[in-house]
Design a protein around this motif. Structure first.
Motif, PDB file in Angstrom:
ATOM      1  N   PRO A 156       0.822  -1.212   0.000  1.00  0.00           N
ATOM      2  CA  PRO A 156       0.000   0.000   0.000  1.00  0.00           C
ATOM      3  C   PRO A 156       0.860   1.268   0.000  1.00  0.00           C
ATOM      4  N   GLY A 157       0.520   2.191  -0.865  1.00  0.00           N
ATOM      5  CA  GLY A 157       1.288   3.426  -0.994  1.00  0.00           C
ATOM      6  C   GLY A 157       2.343   3.306  -2.074  1.00  0.00           C
ATOM      7  N   VAL A 158       3.141   2.246  -2.027  1.00  0.00           N
ATOM      8  CA  VAL A 158       4.151   2.022  -3.066  1.00  0.00           C
ATOM      9  C   VAL A 158       3.468   1.773  -4.414  1.00  0.00           C
TER      10      VAL A 158
ATOM     11  N   ASP B 292       2.074   3.241  -9.930  1.00  0.00           N
ATOM     12  CA  ASP B 292       1.071   3.555 -10.949  1.00  0.00           C
ATOM     13  C   ASP B 292       1.264   4.967 -11.494  1.00  0.00           C
ATOM     14  N   THR B 293       1.590   5.915 -10.616  1.00  0.00           N
ATOM     15  CA  THR B 293       1.814   7.290 -11.060  1.00  0.00           C
ATOM     16  C   THR B 293       2.977   7.357 -12.032  1.00  0.00           C
TER      17      THR B 293
ATOM     18  N   LEU C 117      -6.036   3.435  -5.354  1.00  0.00           N
ATOM     19  CA  LEU C 117      -5.936   4.561  -4.420  1.00  0.00           C
ATOM     20  C   LEU C 117      -7.019   4.485  -3.366  1.00  0.00           C
ATOM     21  N   LEU C 118      -8.228   4.102  -3.765  1.00  0.00           N
ATOM     22  CA  LEU C 118      -9.313   3.950  -2.796  1.00  0.00           C
ATOM     23  C   LEU C 118      -9.091   2.740  -1.899  1.00  0.00           C
TER      24      LEU C 118
ATOM     25  N   VAL D 108     -12.212  11.630  -0.740  1.00  0.00           N
ATOM     26  CA  VAL D 108     -11.188  11.095   0.163  1.00  0.00           C
ATOM     27  C   VAL D 108     -10.064  12.109   0.361  1.00  0.00           C
ATOM     28  N   LEU D 109      -9.612  12.739  -0.730  1.00  0.00           N
ATOM     29  CA  LEU D 109      -8.534  13.720  -0.628  1.00  0.00           C
ATOM     30  C   LEU D 109      -8.967  14.935   0.192  1.00  0.00           C
TER      31      LEU D 109
END
Length: 226
Positions: free
Chosen positions: A69-71, A76-77, A126-127, A187-188
């Motif tokens: 998670p996060g990585v 993806d970015t 992301l979700l 969420v953001l």
């Protein structure tokens, strides 16, 4: 290959690239090497051992990065700039030796499809990462890998079935992406508001300290004069 098979190969390669480019490249190269399919001349380079080795190594890296998670969001970015152009290139190459207009059309459609699948994957992950437990992340990653392998196999062996499933998938993406974007914005915004609330007490404490310091110094000075 007939026209339906060529279209299925072209769009299948683009669709799979948006989810897991390295698995798609290795799968196509493996199928070509083992003789399960005859790749168009422009895609036969995927069967080269050097290309397959590079794809396998990068898939190995992504297999683990995509499950942290996060990585996975950072990965993806970064791959926004890799999966989409690669999907367009594979789609254009899959149509074979045809007119430039057809190749350009395939490239544009393939790039758009790769962008849509990539956006759906990245937004969904992301979700999912908002959940504290890692199991949903692992399940999503493994499901995506299996989906790429099964989808490409279907595109190569049962092109009509694949195109029908792809049409349903595209309709679902068109329906899902706007809702996914709204959820991500919510969420953001929630995270931004939470961070703002965390900073306010700290600022208030600093202001309070600055206000009381002169009063303490003044009190000590007055006491000394007496």
């Amino acid at each position: 290959m007939d026209a339906v098979s060529i279209i299925a190969l072209s769009m299948g390669a683009a669709w799979a690239s948006g989810i897991n480019l390295y698995a798609a490249v290795f799968m196509l190269g493996y199928m070509g090497t083992t003789g399960h399919i005859v790749l168009p001349a422009e895609l036969q380079v995927l069967s080269d051992p050097l290309v397959m080795t590079a794809a396998a190594v990068m898939y190995f890296v992504e297999f683990f990065a995509d499950k942290v998670p996060g990585v996975d969001t950072g990965w993806d970015t970064l791959h926004t700039f890799i999966r989409i152009p690669a999907g367009a290139m594979l789609a254009a190459s899959a149509v074979g030796d045809v007119s430039p207009a057809i190749e350009l059309t395939a490239g544009l459609l393939g790039g758009g499809l790769a962008a849509a699948t990539h956006a759906t994957k990245a937004g969904s992950r992301l979700l999912i990462n908002t959940s504290p437990e890692p199991f949903s992340n692992w399940s999503a990653s493994i499901t995506e890998d299996l989906l790429v392998i099964a989808g490409l196999w279907t595109a190569l062996t049962h092109p009509v079935w694949f195109l029908a499933a792809l049409l349903i998938f595209v309709v679902l993406m068109i329906w899902l992406l706007p809702r996914l974007w709204r959820l991500i914005k919510t969420v953001l915004q929630y995270i931004g508001n939470w961070l703002g609330r965390c900073k306010k007490p700290e600022k208030a404490e600093n202001i309070s300290t600055k206000t009381t310091e002169p009063l303490i110094v003044k009190s000590v000075t007055d006491e000394t004069k007496r």
